[in-house]
Write a protein that holds these residues in place. Structure first.
Motif, mmCIF file in Angstrom:
data_model
loop_
_atom_site.group_PDB
_atom_site.id
_atom_site.type_symbol
_atom_site.label_atom_id
_atom_site.label_comp_id
_atom_site.label_asym_id
_atom_site.label_seq_id
_atom_site.Cartn_x
_atom_site.Cartn_y
_atom_site.Cartn_z
ATOM 1 N N ILE A 150 -2.669 -0.088 6.498
ATOM 2 C CA ILE A 150 -3.858 -0.357 5.696
ATOM 3 C C ILE A 150 -3.449 -0.921 4.336
ATOM 4 O O ILE A 150 -4.029 -1.883 3.835
ATOM 5 C CB ILE A 150 -4.694 0.922 5.524
ATOM 6 C CG1 ILE A 150 -5.217 1.388 6.884
ATOM 7 C CG2 ILE A 150 -5.854 0.687 4.562
ATOM 8 C CD1 ILE A 150 -5.968 2.690 6.836
ATOM 9 N N CYS A 151 -2.432 -0.330 3.735
ATOM 10 C CA CYS A 151 -1.953 -0.798 2.432
ATOM 11 C C CYS A 151 -1.471 -2.241 2.486
ATOM 12 O O CYS A 151 -1.558 -2.976 1.497
ATOM 13 C CB CYS A 151 -0.817 0.092 1.941
ATOM 14 S SG CYS A 151 -1.314 1.750 1.451
ATOM 15 N N ALA A 152 -0.945 -2.659 3.624
ATOM 16 C CA ALA A 152 -0.343 -3.989 3.753
ATOM 17 C C ALA A 152 -1.366 -5.098 3.945
ATOM 18 O O ALA A 152 -0.999 -6.277 3.985
ATOM 19 C CB ALA A 152 0.637 -3.998 4.922
ATOM 20 N N GLN A 153 -2.643 -4.753 4.059
ATOM 21 C CA GLN A 153 -3.663 -5.772 4.279
ATOM 22 C C GLN A 153 -3.786 -6.704 3.075
ATOM 23 O O GLN A 153 -3.653 -6.290 1.927
ATOM 24 C CB GLN A 153 -5.019 -5.113 4.551
ATOM 25 C CG GLN A 153 -5.057 -4.271 5.803
ATOM 26 C CD GLN A 153 -4.789 -5.089 7.049
ATOM 27 O OE1 GLN A 153 -5.399 -6.130 7.257
ATOM 28 N NE2 GLN A 153 -3.877 -4.624 7.875
ATOM 29 N N LYS A 154 -4.048 -7.981 3.366
ATOM 30 C CA LYS A 154 -4.303 -8.973 2.326
ATOM 31 C C LYS A 154 -5.792 -9.311 2.326
ATOM 32 O O LYS A 154 -6.403 -9.443 3.380
ATOM 33 C CB LYS A 154 -3.480 -10.243 2.578
ATOM 34 C CG LYS A 154 -1.982 -10.000 2.674
ATOM 35 C CD LYS A 154 -1.415 -9.423 1.378
ATOM 36 C CE LYS A 154 0.093 -9.228 1.484
ATOM 37 N NZ LYS A 154 0.665 -8.609 0.268
ATOM 38 N N TYR A 181 -0.567 8.896 0.521
ATOM 39 C CA TYR A 181 0.386 7.806 0.731
ATOM 40 C C TYR A 181 0.167 6.782 -0.376
ATOM 41 O O TYR A 181 -0.913 6.198 -0.502
ATOM 42 C CB TYR A 181 0.184 7.152 2.095
ATOM 43 C CG TYR A 181 1.143 6.001 2.343
ATOM 44 C CD1 TYR A 181 2.452 6.248 2.731
ATOM 45 C CD2 TYR A 181 0.743 4.679 2.166
ATOM 46 C CE1 TYR A 181 3.346 5.208 2.943
ATOM 47 C CE2 TYR A 181 1.627 3.634 2.374
ATOM 48 C CZ TYR A 181 2.931 3.906 2.758
ATOM 49 O OH TYR A 181 3.813 2.879 2.958
ATOM 50 N N ASP A 182 1.192 6.575 -1.194
ATOM 51 C CA ASP A 182 1.132 5.638 -2.310
ATOM 52 C C ASP A 182 1.540 4.252 -1.811
ATOM 53 O O ASP A 182 2.672 4.050 -1.370
ATOM 54 C CB ASP A 182 2.074 6.116 -3.423
ATOM 55 C CG ASP A 182 1.966 5.264 -4.683
ATOM 56 O OD1 ASP A 182 1.375 4.164 -4.618
ATOM 57 O OD2 ASP A 182 2.473 5.700 -5.730
ATOM 58 N N CYS A 183 0.623 3.295 -1.889
ATOM 59 C CA CYS A 183 0.896 1.955 -1.357
ATOM 60 C C CYS A 183 2.026 1.244 -2.097
ATOM 61 O O CYS A 183 2.644 0.325 -1.550
ATOM 62 C CB CYS A 183 -0.364 1.101 -1.422
ATOM 63 S SG CYS A 183 -1.714 1.715 -0.386
ATOM 64 N N SER A 184 2.310 1.648 -3.330
ATOM 65 C CA SER A 184 3.365 0.992 -4.107
ATOM 66 C C SER A 184 4.737 1.605 -3.856
ATOM 67 O O SER A 184 5.734 1.150 -4.413
ATOM 68 C CB SER A 184 3.041 1.070 -5.606
ATOM 69 O OG SER A 184 3.023 2.424 -6.042
#
Length: 223
Positions: A150-154, A181-184
């Protein structure tokens, strides 16, 4: 016209009418079959204590309907910047409200219970994303989905996902404990996104309204 010819004509007319009735009934039967085929059944298992819940099916349920379906449920909350939408299953003083597909709800059970829902898969939901945490669910029926995916979505809009939080089943007795979950920080262990669960998705640069396809292929995006 002879009597024999009359009977023959009547017989042909009867056959013609029967054929026409069959032809006319085909669209109705096909429509009924298609409707049944589009429905699906899911089983949701909840633990004793606090549970995250989202409904991936279009069911037209209210909070009171859910309470009746799950007798062990005592409390329902939703989140709109703050915890709100409280409904007490064992109380009568609260206003009933409709449950929105893929919107997150936190519910309390006095004992573990599983229940079955049958309905049509809701393809997407429109969220009024706000800056900070948003409580939502996702469609995991097509493929396995993890927080890092999910975090990797553009996105075509300025919307950006910062983090995703969940309440693990083992923390059901602790209201304040959430796993994030921290996306960074890609080295942080990810976790699986599960059907009918709900998650806090923290965003920045929200654009309203945002159309969210609940499947992993397209997450929040501008209409």
């Amino acid at each position: 016209m002879s009597k024999r010819q009359g009977f023959l004509s009547l017989g042909l007319l009867t056959v013609f009418l029967l054929v026409m009735l069959y032809v006319v009934s085909i669209p109705t039967r096909l429509s009924s079959s298609a409707k049944t085929a589009s429905e699906e059944t899911i089983v949701i298992s909840l633990v004793q204590g606090w549970n995250n819940l989202s409904l991936p099916l279009n069911l037209n349920l209210t909070a009171s309907d859910l309470c009746a379906l799950v007798p062990e449920m005592t409390d329902i909350y939703t989140f709109n910047s703050v915890w709100t939408g409280y409904y007490g299953c064992k109380k009568t003083a609260h206003v009933d409200y409709s449950l929105v597909p893929y919107k997150g709800y936190i519910v309390y059970l006095t004992a573990p219970q599983s229940f079955t829902l049958t309905g049509t898969r809701y393809p997407f939901s429109v969220y009024e994303w706000v800056l900070g945490p948003n409580y939502v669910g996702f469609d995991t029926s097509k493929q396995r989905l993890e927080a890092k995916k999910i975090c990797a979505q553009k996105f075509t809009s300025p919307l950006e996902i910062i983090s995703i939080s969940r309440k693990p089943a083992e923390a059901a007795g602790n209201w304040s404990y959430w796993e994030t979950y921290d996306c960074s920080s890609p080295t942080v262990p990810s976790f699986e996104i599960k059907q009918a669960d709900a998650y806090f998705v923290t965003v920045q640069n929200p654009t309203k309204p945002e159309k969210t396809n609940s499947s992993p292929a397209r997450l929040p995006n501008r209409i």
